[in-house]
Write a protein that holds these residues in place. Structure first.
Motif, PDB file in Angstrom:
ATOM      1  N   VAL A  14       0.841  -1.197   0.000  1.00  0.00           N
ATOM      2  CA  VAL A  14       0.000   0.000   0.000  1.00  0.00           C
ATOM      3  C   VAL A  14       0.876   1.248   0.000  1.00  0.00           C
ATOM      4  O   VAL A  14       0.638   2.201  -0.759  1.00  0.00           O
ATOM      5  CB  VAL A  14      -0.944   0.015   1.221  1.00  0.00           C
ATOM      6  N   GLU A  15       1.908   1.250   0.829  1.00  0.00           N
ATOM      7  CA  GLU A  15       2.804   2.408   0.910  1.00  0.00           C
ATOM      8  C   GLU A  15       3.550   2.626  -0.401  1.00  0.00           C
ATOM      9  O   GLU A  15       3.720   3.767  -0.850  1.00  0.00           O
ATOM     10  CB  GLU A  15       3.793   2.224   2.063  1.00  0.00           C
ATOM     11  N   GLN A  16       3.988   1.533  -1.049  1.00  0.00           N
ATOM     12  CA  GLN A  16       4.668   1.656  -2.340  1.00  0.00           C
ATOM     13  C   GLN A  16       3.732   2.237  -3.396  1.00  0.00           C
ATOM     14  O   GLN A  16       4.136   3.068  -4.221  1.00  0.00           O
ATOM     15  CB  GLN A  16       5.186   0.292  -2.793  1.00  0.00           C
ATOM     16  N   ALA A  17       2.476   1.793  -3.373  1.00  0.00           N
ATOM     17  CA  ALA A  17       1.499   2.295  -4.339  1.00  0.00           C
ATOM     18  C   ALA A  17       1.259   3.789  -4.143  1.00  0.00           C
ATOM     19  O   ALA A  17       1.231   4.573  -5.105  1.00  0.00           O
ATOM     20  CB  ALA A  17       0.188   1.521  -4.210  1.00  0.00           C
ATOM     21  N   LEU A  18       1.092   4.208  -2.895  1.00  0.00           N
ATOM     22  CA  LEU A  18       0.872   5.630  -2.613  1.00  0.00           C
ATOM     23  C   LEU A  18       2.096   6.457  -3.012  1.00  0.00           C
ATOM     24  O   LEU A  18       1.961   7.553  -3.560  1.00  0.00           O
ATOM     25  CB  LEU A  18       0.554   5.821  -1.128  1.00  0.00           C
ATOM     26  N   ALA A  19       3.285   5.909  -2.751  1.00  0.00           N
ATOM     27  CA  ALA A  19       4.510   6.619  -3.128  1.00  0.00           C
ATOM     28  C   ALA A  19       4.640   6.731  -4.647  1.00  0.00           C
ATOM     29  O   ALA A  19       5.241   7.684  -5.159  1.00  0.00           O
ATOM     30  CB  ALA A  19       5.729   5.900  -2.550  1.00  0.00           C
ATOM     31  N   ALA A  20       4.060   5.762  -5.376  1.00  0.00           N
ATOM     32  CA  ALA A  20       4.116   5.782  -6.839  1.00  0.00           C
ATOM     33  C   ALA A  20       3.141   6.789  -7.444  1.00  0.00           C
ATOM     34  O   ALA A  20       3.204   7.065  -8.646  1.00  0.00           O
ATOM     35  CB  ALA A  20       3.831   4.384  -7.390  1.00  0.00           C
ATOM     36  N   GLY A  21       2.246   7.310  -6.623  1.00  0.00           N
ATOM     37  CA  GLY A  21       1.355   8.361  -7.112  1.00  0.00           C
ATOM     38  C   GLY A  21      -0.102   7.994  -7.245  1.00  0.00           C
ATOM     39  O   GLY A  21      -0.877   8.748  -7.846  1.00  0.00           O
ATOM     40  N   VAL A  22      -0.514   6.839  -6.686  1.00  0.00           N
ATOM     41  CA  VAL A  22      -1.940   6.508  -6.761  1.00  0.00           C
ATOM     42  C   VAL A  22      -2.729   7.421  -5.820  1.00  0.00           C
ATOM     43  O   VAL A  22      -2.186   7.920  -4.835  1.00  0.00           O
ATOM     44  CB  VAL A  22      -2.218   5.025  -6.441  1.00  0.00           C
ATOM     45  N   ASN A  23      -3.989   7.619  -6.144  1.00  0.00           N
ATOM     46  CA  ASN A  23      -4.837   8.501  -5.340  1.00  0.00           C
ATOM     47  C   ASN A  23      -5.686   7.760  -4.319  1.00  0.00           C
ATOM     48  O   ASN A  23      -6.190   8.353  -3.367  1.00  0.00           O
ATOM     49  CB  ASN A  23      -5.757   9.311  -6.257  1.00  0.00           C
ATOM     50  N   GLY A  24      -5.846   6.453  -4.527  1.00  0.00           N
ATOM     51  CA  GLY A  24      -6.653   5.683  -3.598  1.00  0.00           C
ATOM     52  C   GLY A  24      -6.328   4.206  -3.692  1.00  0.00           C
ATOM     53  O   GLY A  24      -5.770   3.743  -4.694  1.00  0.00           O
ATOM     54  N   TYR A  25      -6.661   3.475  -2.623  1.00  0.00           N
ATOM     55  CA  TYR A  25      -6.388   2.034  -2.579  1.00  0.00           C
ATOM     56  C   TYR A  25      -7.613   1.357  -1.979  1.00  0.00           C
ATOM     57  O   TYR A  25      -7.911   1.513  -0.804  1.00  0.00           O
ATOM     58  CB  TYR A  25      -5.159   1.765  -1.710  1.00  0.00           C
ATOM     59  N   LEU A  26      -8.337   0.616  -2.825  1.00  0.00           N
ATOM     60  CA  LEU A  26      -9.578  -0.034  -2.425  1.00  0.00           C
ATOM     61  C   LEU A  26      -9.411  -1.544  -2.521  1.00  0.00           C
ATOM     62  O   LEU A  26      -9.031  -2.069  -3.573  1.00  0.00           O
ATOM     63  CB  LEU A  26     -10.726   0.427  -3.333  1.00  0.00           C
ATOM     64  N   LEU A  27      -9.677  -2.241  -1.433  1.00  0.00           N
ATOM     65  CA  LEU A  27      -9.586  -3.705  -1.453  1.00  0.00           C
ATOM     66  C   LEU A  27     -10.753  -4.293  -2.242  1.00  0.00           C
ATOM     67  O   LEU A  27     -11.860  -3.748  -2.241  1.00  0.00           O
ATOM     68  CB  LEU A  27      -9.578  -4.245  -0.020  1.00  0.00           C
TER      69      LEU A  27
END
Length: 223
Positions: A102-115
């Motif tokens: 999740v942290e890697q995804a946010l650092a890559a620039g995603v705006n949201g993370y939905l399971l």
């Protein structure tokens, strides 16, 4: 004028690129999206390369992005997209709930993370929030993050000496340096030394930060 502007925004169709390597997952998400007024899936992609090409060509409003895909992973896709497109909102849809991912995804620039075990209300909220420029995390991920912070705080508490914990309790209770020194039978300079070491260990820069930490960890309770 304001009402007309709101109506124009409301009528705008939100264009979506859906990226997931599993056909059944894509079909299920498409079926859900098609029930939502104002949303249109413009393209479906089964791997990272297709996804990057589709974003370049279509410049959609949102990409619904899986993490585990053939070719570049979802995280690599997000990182690449952000090199040429800062406007498209990226909402991850994944079954992976590991904090480091999740942290890697946010650092890559995603705006949201939905399971992927989301309920419809969560998807609607996630889309609305990322389109408004806000970030979104699944409630389960938010709860996991809170647990992680609590565990981190517990680790910090265990590193404090008995004297430091005692001084922290007095500081958080609003006592002055002189009052603490008198209460503990030590010099004001010793109190200041311990307070400075506390700030270094906890990672805060002022008495307010010490007080917040003491309240959060239960060293003191709210009055």
């Amino acid at each position: 004028m304001a009402l007309w502007h709101i109506l124009v925004i409301t009528m705008k169709t939100i264009r979506i690129v859906l990226a997931d390597d599993q056909l059944l997952i894509r079909a299920g998400i498409r079926a859900i999206i098609e029930t939502l007024p104002g949303y249109l899936i413009e393209a479906e992609c089964a791997d990272g390369h297709e996804t990057i090409a589709a974003i370049r060509k279509l410049q959609p409003d949102v990409v619904l992005l899986d993490i585990a895909m053939p070719g570049p992973s979802g995280i690599e896709v997000a990182r690449t997209i952000r090199q040429f497109d800062r406007e498209t909102r990226i909402l991850v849809l994944s079954s992976i709930d590991r904090q480091e991912i999740v942290e890697q995804a946010l650092a890559a620039g995603v705006n949201g993370y939905l399971l992927k075990d989301f309920v419809l209300a969560e998807l609607i909220q996630a889309l609305a929030m990322v389109l408004e420029g806000e970030s979104f995390l699944s409630p389960k991920l938010s709860a996991m993050n809170l647990r992680s912070e609590a565990e981190s705080d517990s680790g910090q508490i265990s590193r404090l000496t008995t004297r430091q914990t005692e001084i922290l309790r007095h500081v958080a209770s609003g006592r002055t340096t002189k009052e603490i020194a008198r209460e503990l039978g030590i010099s004001p300079k010793t109190v200041e030394f311990h307070r400075s070491r506390l700030m270094e260990k906890i990672g805060v820069h002022d008495v307010t930060g010490l007080t917040r930490f003491a309240l959060h960890t239960g060293i003191v309770s709210c009055p």
